[in-house]
Design a protein around this motif. Sequence first.
Motif, PDB file in Angstrom:
ATOM      1  N   VAL A  78       0.901  -1.105  -0.079  1.00  0.00           N
ATOM      2  CA  VAL A  78       0.058  -0.101  -0.143  1.00  0.00           C
ATOM      3  C   VAL A  78       0.898   1.181   0.087  1.00  0.00           C
ATOM      4  CG1 VAL A  78      -1.630   1.445   1.412  1.00  0.00           C
ATOM      5  CG2 VAL A  78      -2.054  -1.211   1.040  1.00  0.00           C
ATOM      6  N   ASP A  79       1.704   1.097   0.856  1.00  0.00           N
ATOM      7  CA  ASP A  79       2.864   2.324   0.915  1.00  0.00           C
ATOM      8  C   ASP A  79       3.458   2.586  -0.529  1.00  0.00           C
ATOM      9  OD1 ASP A  79       2.146   2.678   3.538  1.00  0.00           O
ATOM     10  OD2 ASP A  79       3.651   1.837   4.273  1.00  0.00           O
ATOM     11  N   LEU A  80       4.291   1.582  -0.954  1.00  0.00           N
ATOM     12  CA  LEU A  80       4.738   1.838  -2.199  1.00  0.00           C
ATOM     13  C   LEU A  80       3.669   2.251  -3.304  1.00  0.00           C
ATOM     14  CD1 LEU A  80       6.902  -1.335  -2.119  1.00  0.00           C
ATOM     15  CD2 LEU A  80       7.622   0.823  -1.955  1.00  0.00           C
ATOM     16  N   THR A  81       2.213   1.663  -3.122  1.00  0.00           N
ATOM     17  CA  THR A  81       1.490   1.959  -4.241  1.00  0.00           C
ATOM     18  C   THR A  81       1.356   3.654  -4.195  1.00  0.00           C
ATOM     19  OG1 THR A  81       0.382  -0.090  -4.328  1.00  0.00           O
ATOM     20  CG2 THR A  81      -0.855   1.704  -5.308  1.00  0.00           C
ATOM     21  N   LYS A  82       1.035   4.085  -2.917  1.00  0.00           N
ATOM     22  CA  LYS A  82       0.895   5.670  -2.633  1.00  0.00           C
ATOM     23  C   LYS A  82       2.114   6.361  -3.112  1.00  0.00           C
ATOM     24  CE  LYS A  82      -2.205   5.128   1.324  1.00  0.00           C
ATOM     25  NZ  LYS A  82      -2.353   5.385   2.890  1.00  0.00           N
ATOM     26  N   GLU A  83       3.267   5.828  -2.850  1.00  0.00           N
ATOM     27  CA  GLU A  83       4.474   6.442  -3.457  1.00  0.00           C
ATOM     28  C   GLU A  83       4.464   6.628  -4.739  1.00  0.00           C
ATOM     29  OE1 GLU A  83       9.419   6.436  -2.513  1.00  0.00           O
ATOM     30  OE2 GLU A  83       7.987   5.126  -1.570  1.00  0.00           O
ATOM     31  N   HIS A  98       2.209   6.305  -6.941  1.00  0.00           N
ATOM     32  CA  HIS A  98       1.113   7.487  -7.676  1.00  0.00           C
ATOM     33  C   HIS A  98       1.491   8.792  -7.168  1.00  0.00           C
ATOM     34  CE1 HIS A  98      -2.468   4.456  -6.920  1.00  0.00           C
ATOM     35  NE2 HIS A  98      -1.842   4.066  -8.086  1.00  0.00           N
ATOM     36  N   SER A  99       2.051   9.186  -6.272  1.00  0.00           N
ATOM     37  CA  SER A  99       2.978  10.417  -5.918  1.00  0.00           C
ATOM     38  C   SER A  99       3.974  10.767  -7.000  1.00  0.00           C
ATOM     39  CB  SER A  99       3.475  10.498  -4.538  1.00  0.00           C
ATOM     40  OG  SER A  99       4.084  11.818  -4.364  1.00  0.00           O
ATOM     41  N   VAL A 100       4.818   9.929  -7.226  1.00  0.00           N
ATOM     42  CA  VAL A 100       5.814  10.041  -8.223  1.00  0.00           C
ATOM     43  C   VAL A 100       5.196  10.159  -9.630  1.00  0.00           C
ATOM     44  CG1 VAL A 100       7.923   8.875  -9.404  1.00  0.00           C
ATOM     45  CG2 VAL A 100       7.354   8.746  -6.850  1.00  0.00           C
ATOM     46  N   GLN A 101       4.064   9.389  -9.822  1.00  0.00           N
ATOM     47  CA  GLN A 101       3.612   9.528 -11.145  1.00  0.00           C
ATOM     48  C   GLN A 101       2.862  11.042 -11.289  1.00  0.00           C
ATOM     49  OE1 GLN A 101       0.826   6.204 -11.002  1.00  0.00           O
ATOM     50  NE2 GLN A 101       2.111   4.830 -12.346  1.00  0.00           N
ATOM     51  N   ASN A 102       2.238  11.215 -10.246  1.00  0.00           N
ATOM     52  CA  ASN A 102       1.656  12.831 -10.341  1.00  0.00           C
ATOM     53  C   ASN A 102       2.957  13.762 -10.578  1.00  0.00           C
ATOM     54  OD1 ASN A 102      -0.865  11.739  -9.960  1.00  0.00           O
ATOM     55  ND2 ASN A 102      -0.786  11.830  -7.811  1.00  0.00           N
ATOM     56  N   GLU A 155       5.793  17.589 -13.807  1.00  0.00           N
ATOM     57  CA  GLU A 155       7.213  17.978 -14.759  1.00  0.00           C
ATOM     58  C   GLU A 155       7.079  17.818 -16.112  1.00  0.00           C
ATOM     59  OE1 GLU A 155      10.002  18.996 -13.425  1.00  0.00           O
ATOM     60  OE2 GLU A 155       9.039  19.087 -11.326  1.00  0.00           O
ATOM     61  N   LYS A 156       6.152  16.900 -16.689  1.00  0.00           N
ATOM     62  CA  LYS A 156       6.062  16.756 -18.284  1.00  0.00           C
ATOM     63  C   LYS A 156       5.500  17.943 -18.579  1.00  0.00           C
ATOM     64  CE  LYS A 156       4.459  13.499 -21.613  1.00  0.00           C
ATOM     65  NZ  LYS A 156       3.919  14.595 -22.595  1.00  0.00           N
TER      66      LYS A 156
END
Length: 395
Positions: free
Chosen positions: A317-322, A324-328, A333-334
């Motif tokens: 769960v923590d990695l999934t949240k992280e 998603h945050s990185v994807q955002n 940045e894109k």
Amino acid sequence: MGTDNWHLALEYDQWVSLPVAGTRPSARYKHAAVVVDEKLYIVGGSRNGRYLSDVQVARGGQSVSLVGSKLIMFGGEDKRRHLMNDVHILDLETMAWNVAETIQTPPAPRFDHTATVHANRYLQIYGGCTHSIFFNDLHVLDLETLEWSQPQIQGDLVSPRAGHAGVSIDEKWFMVGGGDNRNGASETLVMDLHKLAISVLTNVKGRHPLASEGLSVSSTFLDGDQYLVAFGGYNGKYNNESPAAAAAAASVTAAYALAKSESLDFTNFNSKPKVELSVKINVIKEEKKTLESTIREVEAENSQLMEKLEDLKVTHVDLTKELHSVQNQLASEKSRCDDLEAQILDLQKKLSSMQSIEQQVQELRSQNSAIEQDMELASTAQTQGSGGVWRWIAG
């Protein structure tokens, strides 16, 4: 039960857990074992899919044979599942491993074969497999010259096999079980080590425990007769059946008697004295205790696994949240990069336009300079012409 006289407390037809002083080896299977001077040597093996490295090379499925004061280890596969055909020698006096530098063509790399030593000089390797090929060949290593050879086997033609067990008695090499991952080998084989001739001694039918891979076989004397006792193995299920054998060991898979004529015949053990009912009850009670202990261990292990699973879920769960945050962040940045690229393109256009204007300005400057030069020349000429007229009038 004491460690000195443990054998005095053994009960008829019953397995017991032996007291062991010191640190036990880690639990394992597919190892090799040999008894030397009342000591049991355990070599290699596998645990949880990982080959153990308590020998010179971590491996499983190898064979170990005793020759004098040395253990000869051949073949097997390492922890990366690389098959081997090397020979390692353990000196039991110095407890040092050495690699034997053999000559001539060795056997193909393999594991789950069986091995024996003939005349205290010739190491013989029979059968085994790679990850896809099963063998029924014989290879011999002369331990004095370290030269390999592959003699032709005489006698009956038998199917390739791996995971079989063997034991030598005088000039005879008895082999039991094995298979090819599809069918268990039903034949009990005997090889004449002097003539190198193999023959089928007997057959079992159906899914008999003897038609298993990974079983073990040993020989023993009882009441003046010599027996082969096989234990364990896998033929679709793990075997530990317990016939009413007259041997001082329980849960044997099958037993055979070796008569004085050296022919091996199946012996009906029901003719032996039967174990008293009370002894059987005690055996059942001990087995019940063992099963209950095993169940508790499995439940404890299951509880630990569940805790690890919950931890993994939280981590997921923590990695999934992280993620998603990185994807955002990456999306932001894109978008920013797209804006910068648009600004750069606009600036490039303006710069190109400025360069064109600069060229026009230079041209105008050149034209202006030419006009100024023409005006200056005209002015000079006019001045010179006007002075000449006045000089003429004055004169």
